[in-house]
Write an enzyme that holds these catalytic residues in place. Sequence first.
Site: not given
Length: 238
Positions: A135, A139, A145
């Site tokens: 990511h 983040k 998640g």
Amino acid sequence: MKIALIGYGKMGKTIEQIALNRGHQIVAIIDINNTADFDSEAFKSADVAIEFTTPDTAFDNYMKCFAANVPVVSGTTGWLDKIEVIKEQCASGGQTFFYASNFSIGVNIFFALNKYLARIMNNFPAYDVSMTETHHIHKLDAPSGTAITLAEGILENVERKNNWKLDKGDSPTDVVIKAIREGEVPGIHEVRYNSEVDYISIKHDAKSRSGFALGAVVAAEFTATKKGFLGMEDMFQF
């Protein structure tokens, strides 16, 4: 439909544009500098609130929405240690909450594929399973998640695995998740089954935030007329 936005970063702005394009009205925008607006009449008039903020602020945001009797759609991750409180608020308090670790339709198809593959691989112990998620550098939580949801799908179906661990496992029963943070990557998730002779992998690579934002707006449309604790499985019935 009247929508309140909680969190007005890149995701919030993308959600706003998609919601407006689909004919909805944005009646309130709440960010870190105007949290008093949770008490405003404009916020209380919303049919649903869409929340994308941070792990540290998300739970308090939910409680403020419930106090105003505004249903919540949330994609914030990293707060799930308090999820039972949210479920209780829905079960006994009459509140409505839609949670997904990832609102992308493609990712939710990927979740279903992950579970299906895991059921097959349960019968082939020569293959060890691990995961990599990548990511953007902004983040805050790791693993993502989405990665946790993937890991839970594996743990439900592969009997030789009983836990997930970030970066390094302690035993052969762990599913190791490697988290990479670089550039402005929207999200890449790969599940890999490795043996001495070959490997099998499945991968989802998001091209932009638009898929996540569209899914959140579709979830808001679904949630506005529902009650209870909801998720993508309720909306798509994968």
